[in-house]
Design a protein around this motif. Sequence first.
Motif, mmCIF file in Angstrom:
data_model
loop_
_atom_site.group_PDB
_atom_site.id
_atom_site.type_symbol
_atom_site.label_atom_id
_atom_site.label_comp_id
_atom_site.label_asym_id
_atom_site.label_seq_id
_atom_site.Cartn_x
_atom_site.Cartn_y
_atom_site.Cartn_z
ATOM 1 N N PHE A 21 -7.685 2.611 -6.750
ATOM 2 C CA PHE A 21 -6.800 1.520 -6.291
ATOM 3 C C PHE A 21 -7.614 0.280 -5.960
ATOM 4 O O PHE A 21 -8.822 0.341 -5.745
ATOM 5 C CB PHE A 21 -5.929 1.954 -5.095
ATOM 6 N N ILE A 22 -6.911 -0.858 -5.986
ATOM 7 C CA ILE A 22 -7.568 -2.136 -5.666
ATOM 8 C C ILE A 22 -7.287 -2.417 -4.205
ATOM 9 O O ILE A 22 -6.119 -2.525 -3.807
ATOM 10 C CB ILE A 22 -6.967 -3.270 -6.517
ATOM 11 N N CYS A 23 -8.332 -2.517 -3.425
ATOM 12 C CA CYS A 23 -8.140 -2.671 -1.979
ATOM 13 C C CYS A 23 -7.566 -4.052 -1.655
ATOM 14 O O CYS A 23 -8.077 -5.073 -2.101
ATOM 15 C CB CYS A 23 -9.459 -2.472 -1.243
ATOM 16 N N SER A 24 -6.497 -4.042 -0.842
ATOM 17 C CA SER A 24 -5.910 -5.325 -0.444
ATOM 18 C C SER A 24 -5.990 -5.486 1.068
ATOM 19 O O SER A 24 -5.130 -6.115 1.669
ATOM 20 C CB SER A 24 -4.463 -5.401 -0.927
ATOM 21 N N MET A 66 -7.318 12.146 -4.095
ATOM 22 C CA MET A 66 -6.866 10.929 -3.412
ATOM 23 C C MET A 66 -6.787 11.100 -1.895
ATOM 24 O O MET A 66 -7.059 10.171 -1.136
ATOM 25 C CB MET A 66 -5.481 10.557 -3.975
ATOM 26 N N ASN A 67 -6.381 12.299 -1.435
ATOM 27 C CA ASN A 67 -6.021 12.446 -0.024
ATOM 28 C C ASN A 67 -6.958 13.305 0.818
ATOM 29 O O ASN A 67 -6.862 13.296 2.041
ATOM 30 C CB ASN A 67 -4.613 13.057 0.081
ATOM 31 N N SER A 124 -3.010 12.125 5.736
ATOM 32 C CA SER A 124 -3.018 11.497 4.410
ATOM 33 C C SER A 124 -2.184 10.224 4.363
ATOM 34 O O SER A 124 -2.241 9.482 3.384
ATOM 35 C CB SER A 124 -2.455 12.464 3.362
ATOM 36 N N TYR A 148 -11.779 4.776 4.211
ATOM 37 C CA TYR A 148 -11.997 5.915 3.313
ATOM 38 C C TYR A 148 -13.481 6.045 2.979
ATOM 39 O O TYR A 148 -13.871 6.905 2.215
ATOM 40 C CB TYR A 148 -11.226 5.741 1.999
ATOM 41 N N CYS A 184 0.589 11.217 -2.399
ATOM 42 C CA CYS A 184 0.480 10.326 -3.560
ATOM 43 C C CYS A 184 -0.725 10.715 -4.428
ATOM 44 O O CYS A 184 -1.606 11.447 -3.985
ATOM 45 C CB CYS A 184 0.361 8.873 -3.108
ATOM 46 N N ASN A 192 -3.479 4.527 5.609
ATOM 47 C CA ASN A 192 -4.070 3.727 4.536
ATOM 48 C C ASN A 192 -5.480 3.292 4.907
ATOM 49 O O ASN A 192 -5.934 3.511 6.029
ATOM 50 C CB ASN A 192 -3.179 2.512 4.237
ATOM 51 N N HIS A 193 -6.138 2.685 3.910
ATOM 52 C CA HIS A 193 -7.538 2.290 4.101
ATOM 53 C C HIS A 193 -7.670 0.821 4.507
ATOM 54 O O HIS A 193 -6.920 -0.037 4.037
ATOM 55 C CB HIS A 193 -8.306 2.514 2.800
ATOM 56 N N LYS A 204 0.805 -1.229 0.000
ATOM 57 C CA LYS A 204 0.000 0.000 0.000
ATOM 58 C C LYS A 204 0.836 1.276 0.000
ATOM 59 O O LYS A 204 0.360 2.343 0.365
ATOM 60 C CB LYS A 204 -0.927 0.009 1.224
ATOM 61 N N GLY A 205 2.094 1.200 -0.379
ATOM 62 C CA GLY A 205 2.942 2.394 -0.353
ATOM 63 C C GLY A 205 3.272 2.770 1.082
ATOM 64 O O GLY A 205 3.421 1.887 1.938
ATOM 65 N N ARG A 206 3.352 4.070 1.365
ATOM 66 C CA ARG A 206 3.640 4.482 2.742
ATOM 67 C C ARG A 206 2.413 4.250 3.625
ATOM 68 O O ARG A 206 1.283 4.234 3.120
ATOM 69 C CB ARG A 206 3.992 5.978 2.779
ATOM 70 N N ASN A 265 -3.024 9.228 -8.198
ATOM 71 C CA ASN A 265 -3.152 8.160 -9.195
ATOM 72 C C ASN A 265 -3.510 8.788 -10.535
ATOM 73 O O ASN A 265 -4.432 8.346 -11.203
ATOM 74 C CB ASN A 265 -4.249 7.170 -8.768
HETATM 75 C C1 SAM Z 1 -4.272 8.587 1.119
HETATM 76 S S1 SAM Z 1 -3.080 7.628 0.382
HETATM 77 C C2 SAM Z 1 -2.377 6.777 1.708
HETATM 78 C C3 SAM Z 1 -0.882 6.937 1.749
HETATM 79 C C4 SAM Z 1 -0.178 6.287 0.601
HETATM 80 N N1 SAM Z 1 -0.032 4.867 0.827
HETATM 81 C C5 SAM Z 1 1.152 6.946 0.306
HETATM 82 O O1 SAM Z 1 2.114 6.227 0.061
HETATM 83 O O2 SAM Z 1 1.231 8.168 0.272
HETATM 84 C C6 SAM Z 1 -4.010 6.426 -0.491
HETATM 85 C C7 SAM Z 1 -3.227 5.483 -1.358
HETATM 86 O O3 SAM Z 1 -2.621 4.475 -0.574
HETATM 87 C C8 SAM Z 1 -2.772 3.181 -1.180
HETATM 88 N N2 SAM Z 1 -3.694 2.387 -0.351
HETATM 89 C C9 SAM Z 1 -4.321 2.817 0.768
HETATM 90 N N3 SAM Z 1 -5.072 1.842 1.292
HETATM 91 C C10 SAM Z 1 -4.969 0.770 0.495
HETATM 92 C C11 SAM Z 1 -5.537 -0.542 0.496
HETATM 93 N N4 SAM Z 1 -6.379 -0.947 1.439
HETATM 94 N N5 SAM Z 1 -5.191 -1.380 -0.506
HETATM 95 C C12 SAM Z 1 -4.336 -0.996 -1.468
HETATM 96 N N6 SAM Z 1 -3.766 0.222 -1.535
HETATM 97 C C13 SAM Z 1 -4.077 1.110 -0.565
HETATM 98 C C14 SAM Z 1 -3.381 3.417 -2.538
HETATM 99 O O4 SAM Z 1 -2.340 3.551 -3.454
HETATM 100 C C15 SAM Z 1 -4.078 4.742 -2.369
HETATM 101 O O5 SAM Z 1 -4.129 5.399 -3.591
#
Ligand code: SAM
Length: 742
Positions: A521-524, A426-427, A462, A499, A374, A465-466, A224-226, A376
């Motif tokens: 994004f695809i929720c994982s 996104m945020n 921000s 979210y 971030c 994550n979700h 999920k990135g950061r 998309n």
């Molecule tokens: C508000 S940002 C959260 C912070 C982000 N992960 C970052 O690196 O800046 C939302 C993004 O985080 C990732 N993300 C958040 N929740 C996720 C989830 N349940 N499954 C997959 N990706 C998720 C997606 O890329 C989404 O677009």
Amino acid sequence: MEKLKSAISQTLILSISQSNSRTLPNTCSSLHDFLNQLPQFHQMVEDLAYKDTSLFLKNKESALEFKLKGNNCFSKGDNSNALKFYTQALRFAPRDVNDMGKNLVATLYVNRAAVLQKMGLVMESLQDCNLALAICRSYSKAWYRRGKANTSMGNYDNAVRDLKVSLCMEQSISGKKQIEDEINLILDQHNVKDSSPNVAKVKDSNINDQSQQIQLQCVTTETKGRGMVCLTEIPPSTLLHTEEPYAAIISKEFRETHCHFCFNELPENVVPCPSCSMALYCSQVCQENASWQDSQCDMNKDYDIDFDLEKYVESVTKSNVNINNQNDEHKHECGANWSAALPSETVLAGRVIVKYIKQQGHFGNSCIVNLDLCHNYARLDPETKLEFHISSIILLKCLHYFYSSEFQLKGETISQCVLLLSQIQMNSMAIVRIKSSDSSENHTTSTIEQVRVGQAIYLSGSMFNHSCQPNIHTYFLSRTLNTRAIKFIPSGQPLELSYGPQVGQWSCNERQSSLRNQYAFICSCASCTQTNLSDLVIEAFRCSNPSCSGVVLDCDEVGYENRKVTLFGSAEYNKVKKVARLLCDLNKNHWVEPGFCLNCGGMRGCGSLHGTLRKGEICKRLIESGDEVASGLTCLDMLKKIFHKYNKRAAEVEDHMAKVFCGIGELQRARHHCKASIKVLEKLYGEEHIVIGNELVKLASIQLSLGEKAEFEETRNRIKLVFSLHYGSHVDVMFPHLHFLK
Ligand SMILES: C[S@@+](CC[C@H](N)C(=O)[O-])C[C@H]1O[C@@H](n2cnc3c(N)ncnc32)[C@H](O)[C@@H]1O
């Protein structure tokens, strides 16, 4: 906007639809060059940005018209309309205009103070006097009116002092006589010390909370990135993060009812922006926080009094709450049409840009804004990409009018604005207020709903994550983001909020497509990758064997459930076993088939499911569209034969029947259906979910009306547990209308 879009060539539209963050400067530059040649584009920008043609300018004539209407209503004793007209007059009154030898705005505040006092709103009346005095310190009538407000509040020392100040300034003999009489009356009736006045307290909208600020850490996650984690274990209900927004904006539909700075509901004594007729605030503090402070208009000292008036006046007219001048977020858009006409997200982007530039202290070479968030962009649909391009160019053109030649408009800067819009999409978080109602005569109407009053960017917020089954809960006090743990969180575990989509509210299928459409994004999260009871039952049919409690799925749900079939947590395994025994026994190669019972293995048939579903939907609509008890109950019986007992439709229909029975005063039957609805929701959401708290409020209000004290107490204790878990010590502030919680 639509006209502009239709003028753009298909080739340019195609290249915009295929653009990504690397190619953005080119597409932005091409579109900018193209629009620049269109006369209608320049016309549009002028209409939006030129202040001379703004719909939100101050206007003396309108102000005087409203003032006259206010005066007429006041003299007829129609206080509520007088209040309305004076407030309208204040919206339009220019700051520097005199009316009958007095500053118009100050006069209007004093007139409104008189109405407010008549309506028994003495604190509000006193605040209006302070606003008048902030403009005109030597305004005898404002001091007099303030003296009257202080008298009503029992602040006799202050009242005498105010009236003495008024006496010094009063020119007419009859006026002086009247004030002297009033002073003597107070001195005769009350034991007043001749001391310096106290400063009246301005209502403080900030709430003190004993927050334990916990060290959070932003880490990189695998999928999920950061993301945010906490390095210590966190007990449930702990307040773990509070944050002020980087930028925020009110939702269009709440502009007339909520403060444009703190987003709380507007009181009777609304404070309009001193320079435009659009922005409204709940207090002088919010108005000054959002824009700039007023200067006094007159300081003529043709009076003589026996104490340090200057010091006293200053203490009276200055708000005693810290003004955060960093914010002045409304200044660049004040009085321009564009802030009302463009979408809220675009106006929010403008606020971010202006703040960023101010923080940097200068315009960068080609950088207008660079928030580390971030986005998309590449995955956005072509329509959104085109809108972001056009909105960015228009916004930057409008800001250009404010900053004039210092502000450069080229492909690079426009592309940063497009990315900023994607980051906002996104945020940004919706600032939500809880609307609860509790009529004391009829407790059966207690309900709770959430309304989105604003939208904001929180830089640290921000990074959360979700998850469709979150372990933290967010809410807002004024515009401050508050984040609380709603489960025990072991050290190092990700802190995840929702979210929007949540387990219990929607099926896995619906959650996934909502997140894909809105956030690309695809929720994982765990609930989207592991079998859980709620996802199995939420859309399920019941088994055709009446004694079997099994789950039957149709084709839409089967795909998602098959992907998760080999994974589940231990708690879920035990729950799932009760309605889908076969799923727990399946060997790893087995697939969930549509139309077959996951408990006994009986076949129900997919074709017949669709027919049944249609019938079920018709039944549900029939029930919900009418208040007919008999047909409602028949349909409810039919629904129960079609759907699984934990299908979400069961809860919705039971809830509807509870309302119908409340409406006709059959409270025992209402309670029965309300309980049935809660039982299903507990299976779908879990017993401690906030939705259960909200539903229990309905149940408690029915029990209260029925006079069932013991049951009511039990429900109230459960509500308190659920609400405290989510709002901790802020429960009373969040639910001020729910008197029975106290
Ligand atoms: C508000 S940002 C959260 C912070 C982000 N992960 C970052 O690196 O800046 C939302 C993004 O985080 C990732 N993300 C958040 N929740 C996720 C989830 N349940 N499954 C997959 N990706 C998720 C997606 O890329 C989404 O677009």
